[in-house]
Design a protein around this motif. Sequence first.
Motif, short mmCIF file in Angstrom:
data_model
loop_
_atom_site.label_atom_id
_atom_site.label_comp_id
_atom_site.label_asym_id
_atom_site.label_seq_id
_atom_site.Cartn_x
_atom_site.Cartn_y
_atom_site.Cartn_z
N THR A 1 67.32 9.85 87.53
CA THR A 1 66.58 10.56 88.56
C THR A 1 67.47 10.77 89.77
OG1 THR A 1 64.48 9.63 87.80
CG2 THR A 1 64.56 10.43 90.07
N LEU B 1 69.45 21.48 95.52
CA LEU B 1 69.36 21.61 94.06
C LEU B 1 70.64 22.20 93.48
CD1 LEU B 1 65.77 23.04 93.39
CD2 LEU B 1 66.64 20.75 92.84
N VAL C 1 63.96 15.22 89.19
CA VAL C 1 64.38 15.41 90.58
C VAL C 1 63.20 15.11 91.50
CG1 VAL C 1 65.24 17.05 92.31
CG2 VAL C 1 66.08 17.16 89.96
N ARG D 1 63.45 18.65 86.17
CA ARG D 1 64.47 19.39 86.91
C ARG D 1 64.49 20.88 86.58
NH1 ARG D 1 70.92 18.03 87.02
NH2 ARG D 1 71.61 19.95 88.03
#
Length: 254
Positions: free
Chosen positions: A18, A108, A118, A192
């Motif tokens: 993560t 990102l 994420v 994600r």
Amino acid sequence: MSDDSRPSPSAGPSAARTAAVIPAAGRGVRLGPGAPKALRALNGTPMLIHAVRAMAASRAVSLVVVVAPPDGAAEVRSLLDAHALPERTDFLVVPGGQSRQESVKLGLDALPPGHDIVLVHDAARPLVPVDTVDAVIEAVRDGAPAVVPALPLADTVKQVEPAGTPGEPEPVVATPERALLRAVQTPQGFDRATLVRAHETVTGEVTDDAGMVEQLGLTVVAVPGHEEAFKVTRPLDLVLAEAVLARRRLNDGF
Ligand code: CTP
Ligand code: MG
């Protein structure tokens, strides 16, 4: 890796998949004049450092991407160098943009491969407890593409016809049923690929990342938030944050 073989957030380093993106590039206009909000001190430590530590407290989080004020990336890097993080946690610093949405996108874009989950967490929520962070991660692992921590409202909410001029009376047009409403916090957690797709395809004003995933037509789920995950927005919030830290010090026996 199949869902079944995913370890829980409390599992060891093998679970470390993560990443947390922390938008910290805002000025903090509502807090009043001074340094950018994320760099203001709480109990002697910058708010941003508290927020980074809150993410790093989860054993699942192996990378923190801090989105710094556009002209403050070097300062943020040296702050992070000066404040110890757990050994398992790496960090990256990138300069942010004009809007929160733009800042999150820049964070990102900087994410290396290898993190399938994420979190997006406001630097302005420095005191979120680790159990809340882990609950969000857990719900993503359980298959939700987007997860928000949320609390029931204390106040009744009215929909109004906004006045053109601040301070003018505003006609009330509706009263949504309070029991159906939630106040949403961060960290918000995402698969994600879903979050990246949302940021690439959704245009227009949104006030949170999960809202973009909703616009893709996907289901967002809410898990219980925490009162200590409140956002430091106005001067009184600084008083509350210092009080929470003082209470924690007492409870920790310092
Ligand atoms: N944020 C950001 N980039 C921006 C604007 C906001 O990274 N261009 C971040 C803030 O640093 C904050 C989070 O988004 O951690 C939530 O935003 P908010 O609480 O509104 O912070 P500010 O925008 O800094 O405050 P204000 O709106 O009062 O100026
Ligand atoms: Mg703002």
